[in-house]
Every structure is written in C-alpha cells, then in structure tokens.
Design a protein around this motif. Structure first.
Motif, PDB file in Angstrom:
ATOM      1  N   LYS A 131      19.119  31.549  62.111  1.00 51.03           N
ATOM      2  CA  LYS A 131      19.142  30.377  61.047  1.00 51.03           C
ATOM      3  C   LYS A 131      19.829  30.901  59.543  1.00 51.03           C
ATOM      4  CE  LYS A 131      15.389  27.868  61.303  1.00 51.03           C
ATOM      5  NZ  LYS A 131      14.079  27.548  61.358  1.00 51.03           N
ATOM      6  N   ARG A 132      19.178  31.986  59.280  1.00 48.18           N
ATOM      7  CA  ARG A 132      19.982  32.335  57.844  1.00 48.18           C
ATOM      8  C   ARG A 132      21.310  32.629  57.920  1.00 48.18           C
ATOM      9  NH1 ARG A 132      15.272  35.970  57.698  1.00 48.18           N
ATOM     10  NH2 ARG A 132      16.752  37.810  58.225  1.00 48.18           N
ATOM     11  N   ARG A 133      21.921  33.033  59.312  1.00 48.48           N
ATOM     12  CA  ARG A 133      23.376  33.261  59.173  1.00 48.48           C
ATOM     13  C   ARG A 133      24.021  31.618  59.149  1.00 48.48           C
ATOM     14  NH1 ARG A 133      26.528  37.539  61.197  1.00 48.48           N
ATOM     15  NH2 ARG A 133      24.704  38.922  61.803  1.00 48.48           N
ATOM     16  N   LEU A 134      23.509  30.816  59.956  1.00 49.67           N
ATOM     17  CA  LEU A 134      23.976  29.394  59.887  1.00 49.67           C
ATOM     18  C   LEU A 134      23.906  28.756  58.595  1.00 49.67           C
ATOM     19  CD1 LEU A 134      22.322  27.708  63.022  1.00 49.67           C
ATOM     20  CD2 LEU A 134      24.690  28.170  62.613  1.00 49.67           C
ATOM     21  N   TRP A 135      22.834  29.208  57.661  1.00 48.04           N
ATOM     22  CA  TRP A 135      22.591  28.519  56.199  1.00 48.04           C
ATOM     23  C   TRP A 135      23.827  29.196  55.535  1.00 48.04           C
ATOM     24  CZ3 TRP A 135      21.618  30.810  51.495  1.00 48.04           C
ATOM     25  CH2 TRP A 135      21.253  29.953  50.532  1.00 48.04           C
ATOM     26  N   ALA A 136      23.993  30.441  55.634  1.00 49.36           N
ATOM     27  CA  ALA A 136      25.229  31.014  54.806  1.00 49.36           C
ATOM     28  C   ALA A 136      26.689  30.570  55.295  1.00 49.36           C
ATOM     29  CB  ALA A 136      24.993  32.423  55.083  1.00 49.36           C
ATOM     30  N   MET A 137      26.602  30.150  56.508  1.00 52.54           N
ATOM     31  CA  MET A 137      27.974  29.641  57.043  1.00 52.54           C
ATOM     32  C   MET A 137      28.236  28.163  56.469  1.00 52.54           C
ATOM     33  SD  MET A 137      30.099  31.670  58.382  1.00 52.54           S
ATOM     34  CE  MET A 137      31.304  30.470  58.993  1.00 52.54           C
ATOM     35  N   GLY A 138      26.970  27.657  56.400  1.00 59.47           N
ATOM     36  CA  GLY A 138      27.043  26.154  55.640  1.00 59.47           C
ATOM     37  C   GLY A 138      27.476  26.241  54.347  1.00 59.47           C
ATOM     38  N   GLU A 139      27.166  27.201  53.577  1.00 59.74           N
ATOM     39  CA  GLU A 139      27.694  27.506  52.276  1.00 59.74           C
ATOM     40  C   GLU A 139      29.385  27.765  52.263  1.00 59.74           C
ATOM     41  OE1 GLU A 139      25.699  30.807  50.047  1.00 59.74           O
ATOM     42  OE2 GLU A 139      24.286  28.914  48.930  1.00 59.74           O
ATOM     43  N   VAL A 140      29.568  28.336  53.274  1.00 62.04           N
ATOM     44  CA  VAL A 140      31.133  28.664  53.157  1.00 62.04           C
ATOM     45  C   VAL A 140      31.676  27.223  53.476  1.00 62.04           C
ATOM     46  CG1 VAL A 140      33.062  29.718  54.731  1.00 62.04           C
ATOM     47  CG2 VAL A 140      30.939  31.040  54.044  1.00 62.04           C
ATOM     48  N   LEU A 141      31.164  26.624  54.445  1.00 65.25           N
ATOM     49  CA  LEU A 141      31.644  25.076  54.538  1.00 65.25           C
ATOM     50  C   LEU A 141      31.683  24.365  53.370  1.00 65.25           C
ATOM     51  CD1 LEU A 141      29.965  23.731  57.743  1.00 65.25           C
ATOM     52  CD2 LEU A 141      32.446  24.130  57.495  1.00 65.25           C
ATOM     53  N   ALA A 142      31.018  24.572  52.402  1.00 60.71           N
ATOM     54  CA  ALA A 142      30.803  23.563  51.332  1.00 60.71           C
ATOM     55  C   ALA A 142      32.002  24.155  50.405  1.00 60.71           C
ATOM     56  CB  ALA A 142      29.469  23.885  50.306  1.00 60.71           C
ATOM     57  N   ILE A 169      36.872  32.937  51.015  1.00 59.49           N
ATOM     58  CA  ILE A 169      36.010  32.485  52.067  1.00 59.49           C
ATOM     59  C   ILE A 169      35.801  33.677  52.972  1.00 59.49           C
ATOM     60  CG2 ILE A 169      36.209  31.189  54.252  1.00 59.49           C
ATOM     61  CD1 ILE A 169      37.403  28.980  52.733  1.00 59.49           C
ATOM     62  N   LEU A 170      36.941  34.575  53.270  1.00 57.45           N
ATOM     63  CA  LEU A 170      36.819  35.795  53.981  1.00 57.45           C
ATOM     64  C   LEU A 170      35.912  36.749  53.020  1.00 57.45           C
ATOM     65  CD1 LEU A 170      40.384  36.244  55.074  1.00 57.45           C
ATOM     66  CD2 LEU A 170      38.483  35.658  56.637  1.00 57.45           C
ATOM     67  N   HIS A 171      35.961  36.656  52.002  1.00 55.67           N
ATOM     68  CA  HIS A 171      34.979  37.617  51.329  1.00 55.67           C
ATOM     69  C   HIS A 171      33.501  37.029  51.510  1.00 55.67           C
ATOM     70  CE1 HIS A 171      33.350  40.050  48.213  1.00 55.67           C
ATOM     71  NE2 HIS A 171      32.806  38.946  47.617  1.00 55.67           N
ATOM     72  N   LYS A 172      33.322  35.716  51.530  1.00 55.24           N
ATOM     73  CA  LYS A 172      31.919  35.216  51.677  1.00 55.24           C
ATOM     74  C   LYS A 172      31.543  35.478  53.015  1.00 55.24           C
ATOM     75  CE  LYS A 172      29.660  31.795  49.123  1.00 55.24           C
ATOM     76  NZ  LYS A 172      30.092  30.619  48.235  1.00 55.24           N
ATOM     77  N   ALA A 173      32.495  35.520  53.871  1.00 58.30           N
ATOM     78  CA  ALA A 173      31.878  35.548  55.252  1.00 58.30           C
ATOM     79  C   ALA A 173      31.564  37.013  55.522  1.00 58.30           C
ATOM     80  CB  ALA A 173      33.021  35.270  56.226  1.00 58.30           C
ATOM     81  N   SER A 174      32.343  38.050  54.883  1.00 64.67           N
ATOM     82  CA  SER A 174      32.213  39.553  55.107  1.00 64.67           C
ATOM     83  C   SER A 174      30.503  39.843  54.442  1.00 64.67           C
ATOM     84  CB  SER A 174      33.105  40.296  54.361  1.00 64.67           C
ATOM     85  OG  SER A 174      33.116  40.329  52.880  1.00 64.67           O
TER      86      SER A 174
END
Lengths: 197, 121
Positions: A131-142, A169-174
C-alpha cells in the motif's frame, strides 16, 4: 484504453501545426494515463485494505477455535492417560505408551499450528508495504499530471520540458525502492533464524 | 515463583501465540500492543524478560530497547527481538541498541521456550 483524440492522418501539414498537434496529443495521453492509473491505484488500495480486514477476521476466528480445540483435546487426552494408568496391569503399559505417543503427535501438531497462525502478522506487513508503494506511485502520477498541465504553456521548450520531467519521475521511482525496504523477506512459514548476541 | 515475560507486539494474534506458548511452559506473560505501552508496563512492574516486535505504531522495538537500557532496573534484563525483519543491518542495529538476541518470525514454540530458558539462565 481510450486515449481521447485519435491521430488520423489528413494529408500534408506544416511542421508547426504538427508540433502543436503532437503537444496536444501528448497532453491527452498524459491526462488519460494519470486518470486511469489513479483510479486503478485507488481500487488496488481498497482491495488490499479489504484483504487485510478479511485476514484479521479469519485469524481472530482461527485463534479462538485453536484455543478451544487445544483445551478440549488436552482435557480428553489427560482423561485417556488417567484411564490408562488406572487400567488393570494387563495391557496397562501398552495403553500408557499409546497415550504418550499421542501426546508427542499432538505437541508436534500444536507447534505447527502456532507457527502457521502467525501468517496474518506477516502477510499484513507485506500488504501494508504494498500500500505504501502504491501511495508513493500516486505521488509520481501527480507529477505526471503537473507535466500535462504545464505542457499547455507554449513558451516552453516542450521536448526539454518532457526530458526534465522524465528524469524527475525516474529519480522519484528509484527513491520508492530505496525508502521502501520490505520488512518481510520470508517466502514460507518455516521457522525463522535465531541469533543470540 | 514464575518469571514474568513482557510480550510487546501490535499484532493480537502474535501476542496470543507468544502468550499461549510461554504460559504453557510455566511463565507469566504480560502483553503490550506497542513500544510505548511496553515501556510503561516495564516501568510499573517487575519484568524478567522482554520479547518485542520491531515495527509497531507509537514506538518501535529498537526505540523500546534503547529506552529500557537507559533505565537502571533494565540494564541487564534480557531483551529478545521477535520480528519479520531479518537483514544484517537491522540485526546490527538491534545489537547496538542492547538486544540480547534476534528471532525472525515465524517462531517455533519449542525453540522460543528454549531460547527464553537459555537467556533467563
């Protein structure tokens, strides 16, 4: 997936209008991507929460049943052992041995049950992590949504703007991987390691 | 007189399994659902051993260990970490904080009893 306007070739166009059109299409794709993924992330989050609730309910029922079964079986076994001890000499030793054999098997089964009944704690931690991973990916989407909005600004060098956002985005994903170390490495319910310092 | 063990874990099912196992071996078990509650109980009553989880709300296991070690009455109390965390980095942090040992979940009841008996001496 519906990506909004279709890109039908209508004949020769000058490069400026093609660039405008490409910009518009990219904006549409980005908006569509953020809407679609945001919806899917929300649904996945709801399903993970639902799974956690089901696991919690199941473990409460299982542990209660386990305690009751253990108490009943323990009482029955004690009774059987007492009867075996009180039995006439003939066949008494055999009856006691049988009762003791049953206690060994019972103890092994109880130990295995206690080990397995820890599944809810372990799986809940994994679900929480997902769930935390999904939430972080939500931030990337924003961020991607911001990119789509900013792309309307015609004074921007659009390609450069896209490139900078891609890097961000790549930086945030890493960072998601770096900061989100899973607390669970187990892939089975065998006993974990023990280390005394 | 039975020795008292403080079991700290935010998971009710783990607390129940730990409690069930240790009580069957003759120990008295006090439960706490996070580090904060565990610390409060460790200050309020005589505890012979602490068994704690790492990831908990309010106060995690490492913070609980450091807080307990700062108390004169718990400088030598055996503290076992019982957690899903198994990385060498986390274990090193546990050792530095003052943990007596590290057990990775799921625990085997017989082994838990053996470890508890060993550290209680």
């Amino acid at each position: 997936m519906n990506i909004g306007k279709s890109t039908v070739c209508t004949g020769p166009e000058n490069s400026a209008s093609q660039a405008d059109r490409a910009r518009t299409e990219i904006q549409e794709v980005l908006r569509c991507l953020t809407r679609t993924f945001a919806l899917q992330f929300r649904q996945a989050d709801l399903e993970l929460t639902q799974t956690q609730a089901l696991l919690k309910d199941a473990i409460e029922r299982l542990t209660a049943s386990f305690s009751n079964i253990h108490a009943h079986v323990g009482a029955q076994h004690k009774l059987a052992l007492t009867r075996a001890v009180r039995q006439e000499e003939r066949g008494r030793d055999e009856a006691i041995d049988q009762a003791l054999d049953i206690s060994i098997v019972l103890e092994q089964d109880i130990n295995a049950a206690i080990r397995s009944l820890q599944f809810q704690d372990i799986s809940t931690q994994l679900l929480e992590h997902a769930k935390r991973r999904l939430w972080a990916m939500g931030e990337v989407l924003a961020d991607i949504e911001t990119l789509a909005s900013e792309a309307q600004d015609e004074s921007l060098d659009f390609i450069d703007h896209l490139y900078r956002h891609k890097e961000a985005i790549l930086h945030k994903a890493s960072l998601i991987d770096e900061r989100n170390d899973s607390p669970v490495s187990q892939g089975h319910m065998e006993t974990g390691d023990i280390e005394l310092f | 007189m039975a020795k008292t063990i403080l079991a700290v874990d935010d998971s009710p099912s783990i607390r129940k399994m730990v409690s069930f196992t240790l009580k069957s071996a003759g120990y008295e078990v006090i439960e706490a659902s996070d580090g904060e509650e565990g610390l409060k109980k460790a200050k309020a009553m005589k505890i012979n051993l602490v068994l704690t989880d790492q990831n908990m709300p309010k106060m995690d296991g490492l913070t609980l260990i450091r807080s307990l070690r700062a108390l004169p009455e718990h400088v030598r109390t055996p503290i076992l970490m019982l957690t899903t965390e198994s990385s060498p980095e986390m274990k090193a942090q546990g050792k530095a904080a003052g943990a007596t040992g590290w057990m990775v979940k799921p625990f085997d009841p017989q082994k838990l009893i053996e470890v508890v008996q060993k550290v209680l001496g």
